[in-house]
Design a protein around this motif. Structure first.
Motif, PDB file in Angstrom:
ATOM      1  N   LYS A  31       0.846  -1.194   0.000  1.00 33.62           N
ATOM      2  CA  LYS A  31       0.000   0.000   0.000  1.00 33.62           C
ATOM      3  C   LYS A  31       0.878   1.238   0.000  1.00 33.62           C
ATOM      4  O   LYS A  31       2.111   1.154   0.139  1.00 33.62           O
ATOM      5  N   VAL A  32       0.264   2.396  -0.137  1.00 31.51           N
ATOM      6  CA  VAL A  32       1.020   3.636  -0.102  1.00 31.51           C
ATOM      7  C   VAL A  32       1.009   4.269   1.281  1.00 31.51           C
ATOM      8  O   VAL A  32       1.736   5.215   1.546  1.00 31.51           O
ATOM      9  N   ILE A  33       0.186   3.758   2.190  1.00 35.85           N
ATOM     10  CA  ILE A  33       0.040   4.376   3.500  1.00 35.85           C
ATOM     11  C   ILE A  33       1.222   4.018   4.390  1.00 35.85           C
ATOM     12  O   ILE A  33       1.793   2.936   4.315  1.00 35.85           O
ATOM     13  N   GLY A  34       1.593   4.983   5.250  1.00 32.91           N
ATOM     14  CA  GLY A  34       2.689   4.766   6.176  1.00 32.91           C
ATOM     15  C   GLY A  34       2.896   6.005   7.024  1.00 32.91           C
ATOM     16  O   GLY A  34       2.104   6.946   6.996  1.00 32.91           O
ATOM     17  N   THR A  35       3.968   6.005   7.785  1.00 36.60           N
ATOM     18  CA  THR A  35       4.288   7.135   8.640  1.00 36.60           C
ATOM     19  C   THR A  35       5.781   7.113   8.913  1.00 36.60           C
ATOM     20  O   THR A  35       6.518   6.256   8.388  1.00 36.60           O
ATOM     21  N   ILE A  36       6.261   8.052   9.753  1.00 34.62           N
ATOM     22  CA  ILE A  36       7.657   8.072  10.167  1.00 34.62           C
ATOM     23  C   ILE A  36       7.716   8.252  11.682  1.00 34.62           C
ATOM     24  O   ILE A  36       6.743   8.691  12.310  1.00 34.62           O
ATOM     25  N   THR A  37       8.852   7.930  12.282  1.00 35.73           N
ATOM     26  CA  THR A  37       9.016   8.125  13.715  1.00 35.73           C
ATOM     27  C   THR A  37       9.313   9.592  14.019  1.00 35.73           C
ATOM     28  O   THR A  37       9.904  10.310  13.199  1.00 35.73           O
ATOM     29  N   ASP A  38       8.897  10.032  15.205  1.00 35.26           N
ATOM     30  CA  ASP A  38       9.114  11.423  15.600  1.00 35.26           C
ATOM     31  C   ASP A  38      10.490  11.593  16.256  1.00 35.26           C
ATOM     32  O   ASP A  38      11.322  10.688  16.223  1.00 35.26           O
ATOM     33  N   ASN A  39      10.697  12.746  16.899  1.00 40.05           N
ATOM     34  CA  ASN A  39      12.000  13.045  17.485  1.00 40.05           C
ATOM     35  C   ASN A  39      12.360  12.124  18.651  1.00 40.05           C
ATOM     36  O   ASN A  39      13.516  12.088  19.075  1.00 40.05           O
ATOM     37  N   ASP A  40      11.378  11.398  19.176  1.00 45.41           N
ATOM     38  CA  ASP A  40      11.644  10.446  20.255  1.00 45.41           C
ATOM     39  C   ASP A  40      11.631   9.007  19.774  1.00 45.41           C
ATOM     40  O   ASP A  40      11.676   8.074  20.581  1.00 45.41           O
ATOM     41  N   GLY A  41      11.531   8.818  18.446  1.00 41.39           N
ATOM     42  CA  GLY A  41      11.510   7.474  17.883  1.00 41.39           C
ATOM     43  C   GLY A  41      10.150   6.811  17.922  1.00 41.39           C
ATOM     44  O   GLY A  41      10.033   5.626  17.580  1.00 41.39           O
ATOM     45  N   ASN A  42       9.099   7.558  18.322  1.00 36.62           N
ATOM     46  CA  ASN A  42       7.761   6.973  18.454  1.00 36.62           C
ATOM     47  C   ASN A  42       6.971   7.110  17.155  1.00 36.62           C
ATOM     48  O   ASN A  42       7.204   8.004  16.339  1.00 36.62           O
ATOM     49  N   PHE A  43       6.000   6.222  16.982  1.00 36.14           N
ATOM     50  CA  PHE A  43       5.124   6.300  15.816  1.00 36.14           C
ATOM     51  C   PHE A  43       3.739   5.776  16.179  1.00 36.14           C
ATOM     52  O   PHE A  43       3.575   4.966  17.108  1.00 36.14           O
ATOM     53  N   THR A  44       2.755   6.262  15.425  1.00 41.45           N
ATOM     54  CA  THR A  44       1.376   5.780  15.513  1.00 41.45           C
ATOM     55  C   THR A  44       0.832   5.678  14.100  1.00 41.45           C
ATOM     56  O   THR A  44       1.032   6.588  13.288  1.00 41.45           O
ATOM     57  N   LEU A  45       0.147   4.595  13.815  1.00 41.64           N
ATOM     58  CA  LEU A  45      -0.359   4.375  12.467  1.00 41.64           C
ATOM     59  C   LEU A  45      -1.713   3.703  12.527  1.00 41.64           C
ATOM     60  O   LEU A  45      -1.902   2.733  13.262  1.00 41.64           O
ATOM     61  N   GLU A  46      -2.657   4.236  11.737  1.00 42.41           N
ATOM     62  CA  GLU A  46      -3.973   3.630  11.615  1.00 42.41           C
ATOM     63  C   GLU A  46      -4.179   3.220  10.164  1.00 42.41           C
ATOM     64  O   GLU A  46      -3.997   4.025   9.244  1.00 42.41           O
ATOM     65  N   VAL A  47      -4.548   1.952   9.965  1.00 43.27           N
ATOM     66  CA  VAL A  47      -4.717   1.400   8.627  1.00 43.27           C
ATOM     67  C   VAL A  47      -6.153   0.944   8.458  1.00 43.27           C
ATOM     68  O   VAL A  47      -6.698   0.247   9.330  1.00 43.27           O
ATOM     69  N   ASN A  48      -6.761   1.311   7.354  1.00 43.25           N
ATOM     70  CA  ASN A  48      -8.141   0.909   7.069  1.00 43.25           C
ATOM     71  C   ASN A  48      -8.180  -0.515   6.507  1.00 43.25           C
ATOM     72  O   ASN A  48      -8.630  -0.756   5.391  1.00 43.25           O
ATOM     73  N   GLN A  49      -7.694  -1.441   7.309  1.00 39.45           N
ATOM     74  CA  GLN A  49      -7.663  -2.851   6.907  1.00 39.45           C
ATOM     75  C   GLN A  49      -7.567  -3.696   8.163  1.00 39.45           C
ATOM     76  O   GLN A  49      -6.810  -3.388   9.082  1.00 39.45           O
ATOM     77  N   ALA A  50      -8.329  -4.763   8.183  1.00 37.79           N
ATOM     78  CA  ALA A  50      -8.241  -5.693   9.304  1.00 37.79           C
ATOM     79  C   ALA A  50      -6.980  -6.540   9.165  1.00 37.79           C
ATOM     80  O   ALA A  50      -6.503  -6.767   8.048  1.00 37.79           O
ATOM     81  N   PRO A  51      -6.413  -6.998  10.274  1.00 36.52           N
ATOM     82  CA  PRO A  51      -5.256  -7.892  10.192  1.00 36.52           C
ATOM     83  C   PRO A  51      -5.629  -9.171   9.428  1.00 36.52           C
ATOM     84  O   PRO A  51      -6.826  -9.497   9.312  1.00 36.52           O
ATOM     85  N   PRO A  52      -4.642  -9.885   8.894  1.00 38.46           N
ATOM     86  CA  PRO A  52      -3.207  -9.635   9.027  1.00 38.46           C
ATOM     87  C   PRO A  52      -2.692  -8.644   7.978  1.00 38.46           C
ATOM     88  O   PRO A  52      -3.256  -8.522   6.886  1.00 38.46           O
ATOM     89  N   LEU A  53      -1.614  -7.962   8.323  1.00 37.56           N
ATOM     90  CA  LEU A  53      -0.900  -7.086   7.396  1.00 37.56           C
ATOM     91  C   LEU A  53       0.563  -7.049   7.825  1.00 37.56           C
ATOM     92  O   LEU A  53       0.923  -7.494   8.915  1.00 37.56           O
ATOM     93  N   THR A  54       1.414  -6.500   6.956  1.00 37.79           N
ATOM     94  CA  THR A  54       2.854  -6.488   7.208  1.00 37.79           C
ATOM     95  C   THR A  54       3.385  -5.064   7.157  1.00 37.79           C
ATOM     96  O   THR A  54       3.077  -4.317   6.220  1.00 37.79           O
ATOM     97  N   LEU A  55       4.155  -4.708   8.175  1.00 34.96           N
ATOM     98  CA  LEU A  55       4.838  -3.415   8.199  1.00 34.96           C
ATOM     99  C   LEU A  55       6.296  -3.590   7.782  1.00 34.96           C
ATOM    100  O   LEU A  55       6.941  -4.579   8.120  1.00 34.96           O
ATOM    101  N   ILE A  56       6.789  -2.595   7.054  1.00 38.13           N
ATOM    102  CA  ILE A  56       8.195  -2.568   6.654  1.00 38.13           C
ATOM    103  C   ILE A  56       8.845  -1.357   7.324  1.00 38.13           C
ATOM    104  O   ILE A  56       8.412  -0.218   7.113  1.00 38.13           O
ATOM    105  N   PHE A  57       9.881  -1.598   8.122  1.00 39.27           N
ATOM    106  CA  PHE A  57      10.635  -0.542   8.788  1.00 39.27           C
ATOM    107  C   PHE A  57      11.950  -0.367   8.035  1.00 39.27           C
ATOM    108  O   PHE A  57      12.732  -1.324   7.898  1.00 39.27           O
TER     109      PHE A  57
END
Length: 936
Positions: A31-57
């Motif tokens: 998919k094209v959806i994603g995010t980046i980590t902030d200045n503290d290395g934290n992230f939050t992401l909401e995806v309009n899809q039920a699991p399972p799915l795969t994240l790439i870091f």
């Protein structure tokens, strides 16, 4: 029923230190959806899809990780990324137009990532492209570099394609990439991919010698503020005719990007540079064959002197009634026969008096991205570049206050894209330096008057030396007469720096060609293209297809093309391709085939097939490919109609040849030059031995596209416990219908080569043959024509190889090098320019460590190339061997998120030039500060 969603949050840290990592890219696979980590290395992401799915870091310099998400609410993930020093892990797109490992690419390919760009030793990342395997870079200005591969290099490379975020960066009126004059600054470049060799099967016309793909940073993935400032010096220990003291250079850039709820993002960036350009100071005489036995050449035409292109065989003035009458009044009538058949040129002006060396480059870009849904993203992009530079084409062009603007609208997903864009050029105050010098002379004193005064004073000087009337005198007496004649004819000449000179120059540069030297070009290009990957529909093989439509709208208003009022000119092209690939032998063998069809409205359609195979055994990859390429004749080859002082440059389409009756009493320019040498050596212009050297030209092949068939084999693999990356390639190219240029000179009537002077034909020769000694440069009255054609009676062959080695040493040190060999195997017929323009041997060595300590890094890059012959319509000559060393050391101010870099290009200040007729390049020393909010 509400769509199910998945919420994910967590922290990303560095594996070794446990420190949070800023700006890590987190993407949902497929998919094209994603995010980046902030200045503290934290992230939050909401995806309009039920699991399972795969994240790439992923993050440059660290090994990527994939993580399966199986729960709808996954919180407090702890991801640790390990710093990656392994070689050959890059992913590339340009080789097959789909993502693949660089090790398994079916063709040769090189890549610079963010770290390589940031650690570049030269004063510009774009110049560091020269260190890649298989690359040739030519400089015509301090801010104008041209990239090429595998021979047939030029200062305007129409055999090479450069894409920035998918947009072709060629100037619409020139048909070649304009370097980085409207490209992204270093702050906004994510990667650079370089493919040497034919790529037409996927990328269409002119991807003939290769292509360069520059990808800028996504505002979703690279957010925050970054800025840089660079202060430099050049012109250290200047050569004669150059500044006597160092000159300052300035460069600055800023970029800001922000995303909102992972749905909407924008970026803006701007940059500037100012410098004193490199000077053109070459005094080589391009017309030395006209000197004869004289101690100097009265007909000299020096490389970087303008105005001396205008010349005349003063022997022709013997038959001019006005000269005969004035000679009689002065008591010199008996010396009419003493005027020699000697080519004499007007006195020219050094380039530095006519060219604006105040190099500038201002760039602004911006993009707005909107994620329509989780699968697709819509974006608008603006790129604008403007400034002042110097370009060497058929003449030396001072590109003053030019600009080029690109607008792009694109919709893309992970399996398709559709884009449309336009490129709009504006020549601003750009002008022809050569023509400026010619017109200054002509405005002060017309050619007829100047050459007439020269001839009369020449006769007077012979009389003062008591030379017998009607005789030529000794060589010494002739030399003294030429010096006296020039001094007298130049009395009152406009001198550089005087008010009269400045006024004449201003007037000429403000008037459009041909009356003045100013361009008036507003040409445009429009492009629409799309590509679809059938990976979601077909699983037994990979299949992609695409199509494109391009229109050139030429708007030079008669200053380049024949697009005068009432004669609008446009050129359209269509193209389509398909590519399929499949794996065999337990997925170890990947076979890929593609074919493309392109049609230009002025030429027959062209098919470009390619087939390749890659066999993988562990980390060893063996590849072989057969590929074809073609290049359409450029818009200039199709429609140029321009007086370039030494000749009128005309297009190769039938209309232009008929317009100027170019084959009527025409003789090849090379045979005319041999004829001129014979006359300069003492032969009579009507002697049978002299006229017999002339070769009549009655026709040339009709202009058509050029084709190349290329066979390439190679190996890329990891050895010595994956610490040594080896990359080898050999290619063999066969060119058909090779596009070249040739020149003819027309006589006012027929010439009969070899006719006896006493015969009737010899009497006709006495009238017409001597006129061939002199190029007539007055617009509309030219007798010399240079035109585009094809070499159809033979194939042109070239071959070469490249070897690259990169070794990962302990403690993060890396050493790498490459060797490149290119050779033209075909001898060109006299009168045709081969323009191979490539050193036979070239080598690069790079040694560095970006983290000697947590704060200090360095990089060294050495480049060597052998001497070679340069041929172009501007000048032909030898380019000496080059030894060049770039170096930089960097210091990281981590609390300030800033890197300080001290370095230089050509730190040993070895003066050299990369193309004959180009400027002398010297050292650039610099110190830079780069701030990046996402710097870890």
């Amino acid at each position: 029923m509400a769509q199910q969603s998945t919420e994910i949050s967590g922290t990303v840290t560095e594996s070794g230190s446990g420190m949070p990592l800023i700006g890590v890219n987190i993407l949902v696979k497929g998919k094209v959806i994603g995010t980046i980590t902030d200045n503290d290395g934290n992230f939050t992401l909401e995806v309009n899809q039920a699991p399972p799915l795969t994240l790439i870091f992923s993050m440059i310099g660290f090994a990527s990780q994939e993580l399966a998400i199986t729960e709808a609410n996954t919180n407090n993930l702890q991801i640790r990324l390990e710093e990656q020093s392994l070689l050959g892990q890059e992913v590339v797109v340009s080789a097959s137009r789909v993502e693949e490992s660089i090790l398994q690419s079916p063709v040769s390919i090189e890549k610079m990532d963010i770290l390589a760009i940031r650690e570049a030793a030269s004063d510009s990342y774009y110049k560091s492209i020269a260190n890649l395997k298989g690359v040739d870079v030519t400089s015509t200005s301090i801010n104008f570099q041209i990239v090429n591969a595998r021979g047939f290099n030029s200062t305007g490379n129409t055999r090479f394609v450069q894409l920035i975020d998918g947009m072709d960066t060629q100037a619409p009126s020139l048909n070649f990439p304009i370097g980085n004059l409207n490209g992204p600054s270093e702050l906004d470049v994510e990667s650079v991919e370089f493919i040497p060799g034919a790529s037409s099967a996927l990328y269409g016309p002119n991807a003939f010698n290769g292509m360069l793909l520059i990808n800028s940073k996504s505002p979703f993935e690279y957010q925050g503020l970054s800025a840089s400032y660079k202060q430099g010096l050049n012109h250290i220990n200047g050569l004669p005719g150059e500044p006597s003291s160092p000159r300052p250079m300035f460069e600055g850039a800023i970029r800001y990007a922000q995303a909102f709820s992972n749905k909407l993002a924008f970026k803006v960036s701007a940059s500037f540079m100012e410098a004193e350009d490199w000077y053109g100071t070459d005094q080589t005489d391009l017309n030395e064959s006209a000197q004869g036995e004289l101690p100097f050449n009265p007909g000299e035409n020096r490389v970087h002197v303008f105005g001396d292109e205008v010349s005349n065989n003063i022997g022709l003035l013997r038959n001019v009634a006005a000269i005969q009458q004035q000679a009689g009044l002065l008591g010199l009538g008996g010396y009419i026969g003493s005027i020699p058949d000697q080519v004499v040129s007007r006195t020219g002006y050094d380039e530095r008096e006519l060219v604006d060396y105040g190099a500038k480059n201002y760039k602004v870009s911006g993009a707005l991205h909107f994620r329509v849904n989780d699968q697709s993203e819509l974006s608008y992009t603006l790129n604008y570049g403007a400034g002042t530079s110097v370009y060497t084409g058929a003449q030396r062009y001072s590109l003053n206050n030019f600009s080029i603007t690109q607008h792009k609208l694109e919709l893309k997903a992970d399996n398709y894209f559709v884009r449309g864009y336009t490129t709009r050029g504006n020549s601003g105050d750009s002008y022809i330096a050569d023509l400026t010098g010619v017109n200054i002379n002509d405005q002060w004193k017309g050619n007829a008057q100047w050459f007439g005064e020269y001839a009369l004073n020449y006769m007077g000087a012979l009389a003062l030396q008591q030379v017998a009337p009607g005789s030529l005198g000794t060589v010494a007496q002739q030399g003294e007469a030429h010096q006296f004649a020039r001094t007298q004819a130049d009395q009152g000449r406009l001198l550089p720096g005087s008010a009269e000179f400045n006024q004449a120059e201003t007037t000429i540069r403000a008037d459009f060609i041909p009356q003045g030297s100013l361009f008036n070009d507003r040409s445009r290009m429009y492009m629409a293209e799309g590509q679809y990957d059938f990976k979601n529909e077909i699983d037994f093989m990979d299949l992609q297809a695409g199509a494109s439509y391009r229109v050139y709208d030429l708007r030079s208003n008669g200053t380049i093309f024949a697009d005068v009022a009432g004669n609008n000119i446009s050129v359209s092209e269509i193209g389509a391709f398909a590519q399929a690939s499949k794996r065999f032998v337990e997925d170890k063998l990947k076979v890929t085939g593609s074919v493309r069809y392109d049609k230009n409205e002025n030429f027959d359609g062209q098919f470009s097939p390619r087939i390749s195979g890659v066999y993988t055994e562990g980390n060893n990859n063996f590849r072989i490919s057969y590929q074809t390429g073609f290049r359409m004749p450029t818009t200039q080859a199709q429609h140029i109609d321009l007086n370039v002082v030494s000749a009128r440059l005309i297009a190769g389409l039938p209309y232009y040849r008929e317009k100027y009756a170019v084959f009527e009493n025409a003789y090849s320019l090379t045979s005319v030059q041999r004829y001129t040498e014979a006359v300069a050596g003492g032969a009579s212009p009507v002697a049978a031995s002299a006229t017999n050297l002339l070769e009549q030209v009655t026709d040339l092949p009709a202009l058509r596209p050029e084709k190349v068939n290329s066979i390439e084999g190679g190996y890329k693999g990891l050895l010595l416990n994956n610490r040594l990356l080896v990359d080898m390639a050999y290619y063999y190219n066969i060119y058909n219908d090779f596009i070249s240029q040739t020149a003819v000179r027309k006589a006012p009537g027929p010439v009969f080569p070899g006719a006896a002077p006493t015969s009737d034909q010899g009497a006709i020769n006495a009238v017409n043959a001597p006129s061939l000694l002199t190029p007539i440069t007055i617009p509309g009255q030219e007798n010399t024509f240079q035109t585009y054609t094809n070499i159809v009676d033979r194939v042109v062959r070239a071959h070469g190889l490249a070897l690259g080695l990169t070794y990962s040493l302990p403690s993060n040190f890396t050493i790498g090098g490459n060797y490149n060999f290119n050779k033209l195997l075909t001898d060109f017929e006299e009168g045709f320019l081969a323009e191979f323009n490539t050193p036979e041997h070239k080598a690069n060595v790079v040694f560095g460590n970006r983290k000697v300590t947590e704060k200090i890094g360095f990089n060294l890059a050495y480049r060597y190339q052998t001497a070679f012959r340069w041929e172009s319509s501007f000048a032909q000559g030898n380019v000496p061997a080059v030894h060049n060393l770039d170096a930089q050391v960097s210091y990281r101010l981590k609390p300030l998120q800033t890197i300080v870099k001290l370095g230089g290009s050509n730190v040993l200040n070895n003066r050299y030039f990369l193309n004959f007729g180009g400027p002398n390049l010297g050292a650039i020393y610099y110190v830079s500060l780069t701030f990046d909010e996402l710097l870890n």
